[in-house]
Design a protein around this motif. Structure first.
Motif, mmCIF file in Angstrom:
data_model
loop_
_atom_site.group_PDB
_atom_site.id
_atom_site.type_symbol
_atom_site.label_atom_id
_atom_site.label_comp_id
_atom_site.label_asym_id
_atom_site.label_seq_id
_atom_site.Cartn_x
_atom_site.Cartn_y
_atom_site.Cartn_z
ATOM 1 N N ARG A 106 12.984 9.151 3.986
ATOM 2 C CA ARG A 106 12.178 8.097 4.585
ATOM 3 C C ARG A 106 11.094 7.717 3.584
ATOM 4 O O ARG A 106 10.507 8.584 2.930
ATOM 5 N N SER A 107 10.809 6.438 3.476
ATOM 6 C CA SER A 107 9.786 6.006 2.518
ATOM 7 C C SER A 107 8.409 6.482 2.984
ATOM 8 O O SER A 107 8.115 6.509 4.171
ATOM 9 N N VAL A 108 7.584 6.856 2.018
ATOM 10 C CA VAL A 108 6.213 7.269 2.314
ATOM 11 C C VAL A 108 5.247 6.118 2.093
ATOM 12 O O VAL A 108 4.089 6.189 2.496
ATOM 13 N N LEU A 109 5.742 5.052 1.442
ATOM 14 C CA LEU A 109 4.944 3.853 1.210
ATOM 15 C C LEU A 109 5.889 2.666 1.123
ATOM 16 O O LEU A 109 6.963 2.758 0.522
ATOM 17 N N GLN A 110 5.515 1.564 1.753
ATOM 18 C CA GLN A 110 6.302 0.335 1.673
ATOM 19 C C GLN A 110 5.345 -0.827 1.427
ATOM 20 O O GLN A 110 4.380 -1.017 2.165
ATOM 21 N N VAL A 111 5.630 -1.606 0.367
ATOM 22 C CA VAL A 111 4.811 -2.764 0.013
ATOM 23 C C VAL A 111 5.697 -3.997 0.105
ATOM 24 O O VAL A 111 6.712 -4.083 -0.569
ATOM 25 N N LYS A 112 5.299 -4.934 0.942
ATOM 26 C CA LYS A 112 6.055 -6.175 1.118
ATOM 27 C C LYS A 112 5.508 -7.209 0.145
ATOM 28 O O LYS A 112 4.315 -7.519 0.169
ATOM 29 N N GLU A 113 6.384 -7.725 -0.715
ATOM 30 C CA GLU A 113 6.012 -8.776 -1.663
ATOM 31 C C GLU A 113 6.333 -10.128 -1.044
ATOM 32 O O GLU A 113 7.167 -10.229 -0.148
ATOM 33 N N GLY A 114 5.698 -11.185 -1.539
ATOM 34 C CA GLY A 114 5.892 -12.515 -0.987
ATOM 35 C C GLY A 114 7.185 -13.178 -1.428
ATOM 36 O O GLY A 114 7.706 -14.041 -0.735
ATOM 37 N N GLU A 115 7.695 -12.801 -2.580
ATOM 38 C CA GLU A 115 8.892 -13.423 -3.153
ATOM 39 C C GLU A 115 9.805 -12.345 -3.740
ATOM 40 O O GLU A 115 9.512 -11.162 -3.673
ATOM 41 N N THR A 116 10.882 -12.788 -4.365
ATOM 42 C CA THR A 116 11.847 -11.891 -4.994
ATOM 43 C C THR A 116 11.178 -11.002 -6.035
ATOM 44 O O THR A 116 10.407 -11.483 -6.867
ATOM 45 N N ILE A 117 11.477 -9.709 -5.996
ATOM 46 C CA ILE A 117 10.925 -8.749 -6.955
ATOM 47 C C ILE A 117 11.829 -8.740 -8.184
ATOM 48 O O ILE A 117 13.037 -8.536 -8.072
ATOM 49 N N TYR A 118 11.220 -8.960 -9.352
ATOM 50 C CA TYR A 118 11.989 -9.017 -10.587
ATOM 51 C C TYR A 118 12.080 -7.666 -11.293
ATOM 52 O O TYR A 118 13.102 -7.344 -11.878
ATOM 53 N N ASP A 119 11.005 -6.884 -11.272
ATOM 54 C CA ASP A 119 11.031 -5.628 -12.003
ATOM 55 C C ASP A 119 9.993 -4.664 -11.453
ATOM 56 O O ASP A 119 9.018 -5.078 -10.824
ATOM 57 N N LEU A 120 10.227 -3.377 -11.717
ATOM 58 C CA LEU A 120 9.324 -2.294 -11.329
ATOM 59 C C LEU A 120 9.088 -1.409 -12.536
ATOM 60 O O LEU A 120 9.949 -1.316 -13.411
ATOM 61 N N ALA A 121 7.960 -0.736 -12.562
ATOM 62 C CA ALA A 121 7.690 0.232 -13.629
ATOM 63 C C ALA A 121 6.699 1.270 -13.130
ATOM 64 O O ALA A 121 5.773 0.951 -12.390
ATOM 65 N N TRP A 122 6.918 2.510 -13.540
ATOM 66 C CA TRP A 122 5.967 3.592 -13.272
ATOM 67 C C TRP A 122 4.928 3.621 -14.385
ATOM 68 O O TRP A 122 5.220 3.283 -15.531
ATOM 69 N N TYR A 123 3.737 4.079 -14.056
ATOM 70 C CA TYR A 123 2.761 4.414 -15.086
ATOM 71 C C TYR A 123 3.380 5.566 -15.877
ATOM 72 O O TYR A 123 3.795 6.571 -15.281
ATOM 73 N N PRO A 124 3.494 5.454 -17.224
ATOM 74 C CA PRO A 124 4.210 6.473 -18.001
ATOM 75 C C PRO A 124 3.670 7.891 -17.863
ATOM 76 O O PRO A 124 4.418 8.860 -17.967
ATOM 77 N N GLY A 125 2.371 8.038 -17.614
ATOM 78 C CA GLY A 125 1.777 9.371 -17.477
ATOM 79 C C GLY A 125 1.749 9.874 -16.046
ATOM 80 O O GLY A 125 1.044 10.832 -15.734
#
Length: 121
Positions: free
Chosen positions: A83-102
């Protein structure tokens, strides 16, 4: 358990499901919601996803996921346990995701991710 796979091979040599989040991706207003992207965190303890309902979801990997005794060759409803512990709804299509490298789960200040979507960089 060891599986080798190459994009040039005809098919993966083996696959054993660990867990699923099917319930989390069932959206009432999206009859065909599907996963678009999934990224393991740098520390290997979290998974970040985006889907067709324009949501970014954060999952914690099950604590038993690294135990080979838990691997099963047949799919069952018990796999649908994430089950997700966090959900963020964006207004439009999501193009990409990235983690903070550290990123490290034991240091909350480093638990950051970034997303970019249409008209919302």
């Amino acid at each position: 358990f060891q599986a080798s796979w190459s994009q040039f091979a005809a098919k993966p040599t083996s696959f054993s499901p660990l867990a699923a989040a099917a319930t989390d991706f069932q959206a009432p207003d999206f009859t065909n919601n599907f996963l678009k992207d999934a990224l393991w965190s740098p520390d290997g303890l979290c998974i970040l996803t985006s889907s067709d309902d324009n949501s970014v979801r954060l999952f914690e990997a099950p604590s038993w996921a690294s135990d080979p005794a838990q691997l099963k060759s047949e799919w069952g409803q018990e796999h649908d346990c994430m089950r997700s512990v966090l959900q963020v709804k964006e207004g439009e299509t999501i193009y990409d995701l990235a983690w903070y490298p550290g990123m490290n789960s034991s240091s909350p200040a480093t638990c950051c991710f970034f997303s970019t979507s249409r008209d919302n960089p």
